[in-house]
Design a protein around this motif. Sequence first.
Motif, PDB file in Angstrom:
ATOM      1  N   ILE A  35      38.975  62.335  33.453  1.00  0.00           N
ATOM      2  CA  ILE A  35      37.872  62.590  34.106  1.00  0.00           C
ATOM      3  C   ILE A  35      38.276  63.432  35.148  1.00  0.00           C
ATOM      4  O   ILE A  35      39.042  62.942  35.843  1.00  0.00           O
ATOM      5  CB  ILE A  35      36.973  61.287  34.618  1.00  0.00           C
ATOM      6  CG1 ILE A  35      36.329  60.678  33.333  1.00  0.00           C
ATOM      7  CG2 ILE A  35      35.808  61.911  35.270  1.00  0.00           C
ATOM      8  CD1 ILE A  35      35.843  59.356  33.487  1.00  0.00           C
ATOM      9  N   TRP A  50      34.555  65.639  31.472  1.00  0.00           N
ATOM     10  CA  TRP A  50      35.267  65.149  30.919  1.00  0.00           C
ATOM     11  C   TRP A  50      36.187  66.046  29.997  1.00  0.00           C
ATOM     12  O   TRP A  50      36.193  67.044  29.488  1.00  0.00           O
ATOM     13  CB  TRP A  50      34.644  64.224  29.656  1.00  0.00           C
ATOM     14  CG  TRP A  50      35.705  63.730  28.532  1.00  0.00           C
ATOM     15  CD1 TRP A  50      35.323  64.225  27.302  1.00  0.00           C
ATOM     16  CD2 TRP A  50      36.727  62.846  28.700  1.00  0.00           C
ATOM     17  NE1 TRP A  50      36.581  63.395  26.570  1.00  0.00           N
ATOM     18  CE2 TRP A  50      37.235  62.545  27.334  1.00  0.00           C
ATOM     19  CE3 TRP A  50      37.445  61.908  29.881  1.00  0.00           C
ATOM     20  CZ2 TRP A  50      38.505  61.811  27.129  1.00  0.00           C
ATOM     21  CZ3 TRP A  50      38.269  61.168  29.446  1.00  0.00           C
ATOM     22  CH2 TRP A  50      38.935  61.099  28.132  1.00  0.00           C
ATOM     23  N   LEU A  64      30.625  60.800  38.560  1.00  0.00           N
ATOM     24  CA  LEU A  64      31.629  60.157  37.894  1.00  0.00           C
ATOM     25  C   LEU A  64      31.267  58.739  37.102  1.00  0.00           C
ATOM     26  O   LEU A  64      31.830  58.156  36.289  1.00  0.00           O
ATOM     27  CB  LEU A  64      32.521  59.737  39.067  1.00  0.00           C
ATOM     28  CG  LEU A  64      33.530  61.034  39.619  1.00  0.00           C
ATOM     29  CD1 LEU A  64      34.471  60.740  40.596  1.00  0.00           C
ATOM     30  CD2 LEU A  64      33.984  61.780  38.576  1.00  0.00           C
ATOM     31  N   SER A  88      32.436  57.863  33.594  1.00  0.00           N
ATOM     32  CA  SER A  88      33.296  56.764  33.346  1.00  0.00           C
ATOM     33  C   SER A  88      32.561  55.620  32.361  1.00  0.00           C
ATOM     34  O   SER A  88      33.428  54.851  31.743  1.00  0.00           O
ATOM     35  CB  SER A  88      33.667  55.882  34.670  1.00  0.00           C
ATOM     36  OG  SER A  88      34.343  54.984  34.697  1.00  0.00           O
ATOM     37  N   LYS A  89      31.410  55.526  32.271  1.00  0.00           N
ATOM     38  CA  LYS A  89      30.649  54.733  31.311  1.00  0.00           C
ATOM     39  C   LYS A  89      31.115  55.212  29.942  1.00  0.00           C
ATOM     40  O   LYS A  89      31.133  54.308  29.041  1.00  0.00           O
ATOM     41  CB  LYS A  89      29.268  54.493  31.684  1.00  0.00           C
ATOM     42  CG  LYS A  89      28.891  53.686  32.732  1.00  0.00           C
ATOM     43  CD  LYS A  89      27.500  53.803  33.164  1.00  0.00           C
ATOM     44  CE  LYS A  89      27.058  52.951  34.286  1.00  0.00           C
ATOM     45  NZ  LYS A  89      25.768  52.825  34.565  1.00  0.00           N
ATOM     46  N   HIS A 101      33.655  57.010  29.073  1.00  0.00           N
ATOM     47  CA  HIS A 101      35.061  56.933  28.907  1.00  0.00           C
ATOM     48  C   HIS A 101      35.758  55.766  29.906  1.00  0.00           C
ATOM     49  O   HIS A 101      36.601  56.363  30.728  1.00  0.00           O
ATOM     50  CB  HIS A 101      35.669  58.493  29.019  1.00  0.00           C
ATOM     51  CG  HIS A 101      35.058  59.260  28.398  1.00  0.00           C
ATOM     52  ND1 HIS A 101      35.231  59.758  27.029  1.00  0.00           N
ATOM     53  CD2 HIS A 101      34.141  60.276  28.803  1.00  0.00           C
ATOM     54  CE1 HIS A 101      34.427  60.606  26.634  1.00  0.00           C
ATOM     55  NE2 HIS A 101      33.671  61.151  27.723  1.00  0.00           N
ATOM     56  N   PRO A 102      35.448  54.637  29.628  1.00  0.00           N
ATOM     57  CA  PRO A 102      35.766  53.710  30.392  1.00  0.00           C
ATOM     58  C   PRO A 102      37.332  53.375  30.755  1.00  0.00           C
ATOM     59  O   PRO A 102      37.642  52.998  31.803  1.00  0.00           O
ATOM     60  CB  PRO A 102      35.531  52.314  29.799  1.00  0.00           C
ATOM     61  CG  PRO A 102      35.297  52.731  28.435  1.00  0.00           C
ATOM     62  CD  PRO A 102      34.742  54.307  28.138  1.00  0.00           C
ATOM     63  N   ASP A 103      38.282  53.881  29.967  1.00  0.00           N
ATOM     64  CA  ASP A 103      39.586  53.617  29.931  1.00  0.00           C
ATOM     65  C   ASP A 103      40.229  55.099  30.662  1.00  0.00           C
ATOM     66  O   ASP A 103      41.315  54.958  30.885  1.00  0.00           O
ATOM     67  CB  ASP A 103      40.208  53.427  28.732  1.00  0.00           C
ATOM     68  CG  ASP A 103      39.970  51.850  28.205  1.00  0.00           C
ATOM     69  OD1 ASP A 103      39.600  51.028  29.114  1.00  0.00           O
ATOM     70  OD2 ASP A 103      39.623  51.816  27.025  1.00  0.00           O
ATOM     71  N   SER A 106      41.316  58.012  33.240  1.00  0.00           N
ATOM     72  CA  SER A 106      42.000  58.154  34.443  1.00  0.00           C
ATOM     73  C   SER A 106      41.085  59.208  35.183  1.00  0.00           C
ATOM     74  O   SER A 106      40.410  59.925  34.709  1.00  0.00           O
ATOM     75  CB  SER A 106      43.446  58.646  34.651  1.00  0.00           C
ATOM     76  OG  SER A 106      43.476  59.860  33.857  1.00  0.00           O
ATOM     77  N   ILE A 107      40.951  58.989  36.390  1.00  0.00           N
ATOM     78  CA  ILE A 107      39.872  59.862  37.436  1.00  0.00           C
ATOM     79  C   ILE A 107      40.883  60.711  38.469  1.00  0.00           C
ATOM     80  O   ILE A 107      41.741  60.238  39.003  1.00  0.00           O
ATOM     81  CB  ILE A 107      38.993  59.122  38.299  1.00  0.00           C
ATOM     82  CG1 ILE A 107      38.106  58.086  37.108  1.00  0.00           C
ATOM     83  CG2 ILE A 107      38.210  60.010  39.086  1.00  0.00           C
ATOM     84  CD1 ILE A 107      37.071  57.326  37.883  1.00  0.00           C
ATOM     85  N   LEU A 159      35.790  52.214  40.929  1.00  0.00           N
ATOM     86  CA  LEU A 159      36.320  53.131  40.307  1.00  0.00           C
ATOM     87  C   LEU A 159      37.834  53.330  40.941  1.00  0.00           C
ATOM     88  O   LEU A 159      37.847  52.952  42.325  1.00  0.00           O
ATOM     89  CB  LEU A 159      35.586  54.327  40.369  1.00  0.00           C
ATOM     90  CG  LEU A 159      34.422  54.464  39.359  1.00  0.00           C
ATOM     91  CD1 LEU A 159      33.742  55.800  39.579  1.00  0.00           C
ATOM     92  CD2 LEU A 159      34.747  54.105  38.183  1.00  0.00           C
TER      93      LEU A 159
END
Length: 282
Positions: A110, A122, A226, A230-231, A233-235, A237-238, A261
């Motif tokens: 992300i 994404w 974000l 993040s929901k 793509h929960p795994d 990295s940001i 996060l």
Amino acid sequence: MIAVVYSGSYFAHWRLADKGRIVASFKTNGINPYFNDEKHILQLLNKNINLIHHAEQIRKIYFFGAGASSAERKQIVHNALSAFFKFGRVMVDHDITAAAIACCKNSPGIISICGSGSNAAWYDGKKVQPNNYGLGYVLADEGSGNWLGRQLLKGFMNETLPPNLKKKFVHKYDVERKTLLEKVYRQKQPALYLSSFTDFYMENRDDHHLQNVIKKGFSKLISTYLLPLSKQHPDASIHFAGTVASNFQEHLHEAAAEANLQIANIIKEPINNLLTYYSNKN
């Protein structure tokens, strides 16, 4: 020789390189096809001695910029660069793609930009996936430089700035309400004017009131962009790129932590990572 360009609305960062060796490193005014037509871009290019001197030697140009988000806008930049670099092959893409490559290379993640404007997306390791973000300085840009500028001007004109900050503001800018409104609503590229007030935040970064404004902006950015990503793509990295994210990263980390996060990395200017990436591909 290659040219790699990363442009916000304010500045464009240029790197010219030959076989991995930097030949020239410099800034020009920003190139944004929302505000600049082909003629304007060509005039800007023709004013830079580095570009004039090396134009015929450059074979590939990788341009990434704010505003280059549609085929029509990309074509404006492509036409201008192709006319100037007569022997070069031009590639034009959006600044969020540059940030993704600079932060993630070929790995998914992300990615968020927070500089003069803000955006997020994404990145699947190859392409940035389309979304409904990136609505610009009027409808969006939460937490960005121009968002911070808006809050500062509203506070000054609504007389909600603390007295010590108001005094500093008047001393630094020596402007009145009428002048500020004219600059925001009547001059060209008001987003650049608004984002210029980021300097005031930097100079007074220890002020509690301004810290709260910065953190509020980051919280808005995180909740708007974000958290939904993040929901999905929960795994993942940001990653962040941009001057505001970098300059105020302690507040960004705090806002992210409050949203549960964690930020993997923050880079101020993607240009050097982009140069390394594309130098290795040539």
